[in-house]
Design a protein around this motif. Structure first.
Motif, PDB file in Angstrom:
ATOM      1  N   ARG A  57       0.827  -1.204   0.000  1.00  0.00           N
ATOM      2  CA  ARG A  57       0.000   0.000   0.000  1.00  0.00           C
ATOM      3  C   ARG A  57       0.867   1.261   0.000  1.00  0.00           C
ATOM      4  O   ARG A  57       0.554   2.253  -0.686  1.00  0.00           O
ATOM      5  CB  ARG A  57      -0.924   0.003   1.220  1.00  0.00           C
ATOM      6  N   HIS A  64       2.145   1.929  -3.460  1.00  0.00           N
ATOM      7  CA  HIS A  64       1.101   2.527  -4.302  1.00  0.00           C
ATOM      8  C   HIS A  64       0.975   4.019  -4.015  1.00  0.00           C
ATOM      9  O   HIS A  64       0.864   4.843  -4.949  1.00  0.00           O
ATOM     10  CB  HIS A  64      -0.229   1.825  -4.046  1.00  0.00           C
ATOM     11  N   SER A  89      -1.081   5.312   5.177  1.00  0.00           N
ATOM     12  CA  SER A  89      -1.939   4.529   4.288  1.00  0.00           C
ATOM     13  C   SER A  89      -1.678   3.036   4.460  1.00  0.00           C
ATOM     14  O   SER A  89      -2.622   2.228   4.466  1.00  0.00           O
ATOM     15  CB  SER A  89      -1.684   4.948   2.842  1.00  0.00           C
ATOM     16  N   THR A  95      -4.363   0.148   5.812  1.00  0.00           N
ATOM     17  CA  THR A  95      -4.691  -1.092   5.101  1.00  0.00           C
ATOM     18  C   THR A  95      -4.521  -2.300   6.013  1.00  0.00           C
ATOM     19  O   THR A  95      -5.379  -3.196   6.055  1.00  0.00           O
ATOM     20  CB  THR A  95      -3.791  -1.249   3.862  1.00  0.00           C
TER      21      THR A  95
END
Length: 512
Positions: free
Chosen positions: A412, A415, A462, A466
């Motif tokens: 994550r 990304h 982030s 997740t």
């Protein structure tokens, strides 16, 4: 001292070996910086110790029945001490990981014999007192690990996280030799070498596959072959245990729906509640810039709430059906995880406080309840085996949780960094999750550091979000599974069985 000497000796060892599951968490950033360790190596520093406990615990119990429980406890403590010394002196991450394996082997020998020794030393009311004290020490050890780790890391160095075990080990060995008498299992007990080897291979390869998948890819041939080997080892374990006259784990227990439900709840407990704790600690120290001590103190609400919940739950929920206590705790842990998934680039440690307290109450409820539920789900003669299975699943859940959540976090974060235009987002994400946020910034031109720092904060938040969502789903799903599978027995039967679990009688005994 003669009366309570065995209890003190056993509690010293128990406290030490369980502290070492969590004490290293706060020291990870310093270990990574000093030894130039990668994310995978830091994961293994945590995982390999818990993995050794999970893989060898049942086998060590059967070995102690044959060799002698006091002898195995003393030998395990000595090995633990020597490995701790080697960990503290480790010149690189590879040596540290290798010595953590040896440390885990020693801890397994200790953990597998603790309740056996207490069962042989105490009877009646004294036994109840001893088991109560042992349980309190076990809970305090995991809770105090991060705080003690922070104090030692900041006040001395991360190496003292391991050196502190030496005087405690020496005291435990001395007192054990003076105050604890030898005991063994029944005539004809033997060590299940084949079962131990097969289960160890399964647990080790499964964890290795998850940890390495982020670096080599889930679709890579290496990951696929590792998972195939893991599945083959599990199949071999099943074959070995089915054919063994004296299996370390009677697979017929898994034909019992309640036992299966308890095992699912146990794995989910440690995975959801503690699996991403190492990454939370790294976030606090390397992204928010907190000291090791402050980073450890942030986790205090979880420890205090767990302690209070365990104490109050034992009194207020006495006689309540085990499955509803377990379900309630898992739902609290799941809700906490989902509530924590609100971090962003501007979040600080206060965002965690309320959620940590909520999770602590869940942990305090589930920890004692899963043991009672496991004992209540099997015949009294298999109580020791059921207790050993619970402790094995706890450690396996923790090891796999650390591996899975590390993979999710880095994926994550990668990304997020890619979307923000950071150069080589894969390498940056792995460095970030491994505690190297400052090092990443130093390689960025000064005019871009503010923007990259914001991107790193957003990426780590982030990633944690997740991991928290998945942990929440694990906790809530496990709660549903427990409702569906676990059946409640009469409370009186459940309270009678712990006495059976620690009685020094043949074979399927005291492997907790």
């Amino acid at each position: 001292m003669r009366k309570w000497g065995p209890l003190v000796a056993v509690c010293l060892g128990t406290f030490m070996l369980l502290v070492d599951v969590t004490i290293v968490i706060v020291a990870l950033p310093d270990i990574g910086a000093t030894l130039n360790a990668s994310l995978s190596q830091l994961q293994w520093v945590i995982d390999i110790y818990a993995l050794a406990l999970a893989a060898l615990l049942l086998g060590a119990g059967s070995a102690a029945d044959v060799i002698g429980r006091r002898k195995v406890y003393v030998a395990g403590t000595a090995l633990f001490a020597l490995a701790s010394l080697a960990c503290g002196l480790a010149p690189n991450a590879g040596v540290l990981i290798g010595m953590r394996v040896v440390q885990g082997v020693g801890a397994t020998a200790m953990f597998a014999t603790t309740l056996s020794l207490l069962g042989a030393a105490y009877q009646g009311r004294d036994r109840s007192v001893a088991l109560g004290v042992w349980g309190a020490v076990s809970g305090a050890a995991a809770a105090l690990g991060p705080v003690l780790g922070g104090l030692l890391t900041q006040g001395l160095s991360w190496r003292w996280v391991f050196f502190v075990n030496l005087p405690v080990s020496a005291a435990a060995i001395w007192l054990t030799l003076r105050a604890v008498r030898e005991s063994r299992g029944g005539v004809g007990a033997r060590i299940d070498w084949a079962g131990t080897a097969a289960f160890s291979a399964f647990a080790g390869t499964a964890t290795y596959a998850v940890i390495r998948a982020d670096a080599v890819g889930w679709a890579s041939g290496r990951t696929a072959w590792t998972l195939v080997v893991s599945a083959a080892a599990l199949a071999l374990f099943v074959v070995v245990e089915r054919r063994s006259a004296q299996p370390m784990l009677d697979l017929r227990l898994f034909g019992n729906r309640s036992f299966v439900g308890v095992m699912v709840g146990t794995v989910a407990l440690n995975a959801a509640a503690f699996g991403f704790a190492p990454y939370t600690s790294i976030w606090l120290q390397t992204v928010l810039g907190m000291s090791p001590v402050r980073g450890g103190l942030v986790l205090i609400p979880l420890a205090l709430a767990a302690f209070v919940a365990a104490g109050l739950g034992g009194r207020l929920l006495h006689g309540a059906p085990h499955r509803w206590v377990v379900v309630g705790g898992l739902l609290l842990i799941g809700d906490w995880s989902l509530a924590q998934a609100v971090l962003d680039a501007g979040s600080d440690w206060t965002s965690l406080t309320a959620g940590l307290a909520l999770a602590g109450f869940g942990v305090g409820l589930v920890n004692p309840a899963v043991a009672s539920a496991a004992l209540a789900s099997v015949p009294p003669r298999q109580a020791g085996m059921a207790g050993g299975a619970v402790n094995t699943m706890r450690q396996l859940g923790y090891a796999l949780g650390v591996a899975v959540f590390g993979t999710l976090l880095t994926a994550r974060a990668q990304h997020s960094l890619s979307a923000d235009g950071v150069q080589d987002p894969h390498a940056a994400a792995r460095a970030l999750a491994g505690g190297a946020a400052r090092e990443v910034l130093t390689r960025v031109p000064s005019g871009q550091r503010e923007a990259v720092d914001h991107a790193l904060r957003a990426a780590f938040a982030s990633g944690l979000d997740t991991a928290a969502v998945v942990a929440g789903a694990v906790g809530l799903t496990a709660g549903v599974v427990v409702i569906l599978l676990v059946r409640t027995k009469a409370p009186e039967a459940a309270h009678e069985q712990p006495e059976q679990a620690v009685r020094p009688t043949p074979l399927a005994v005291e492997r907790q």
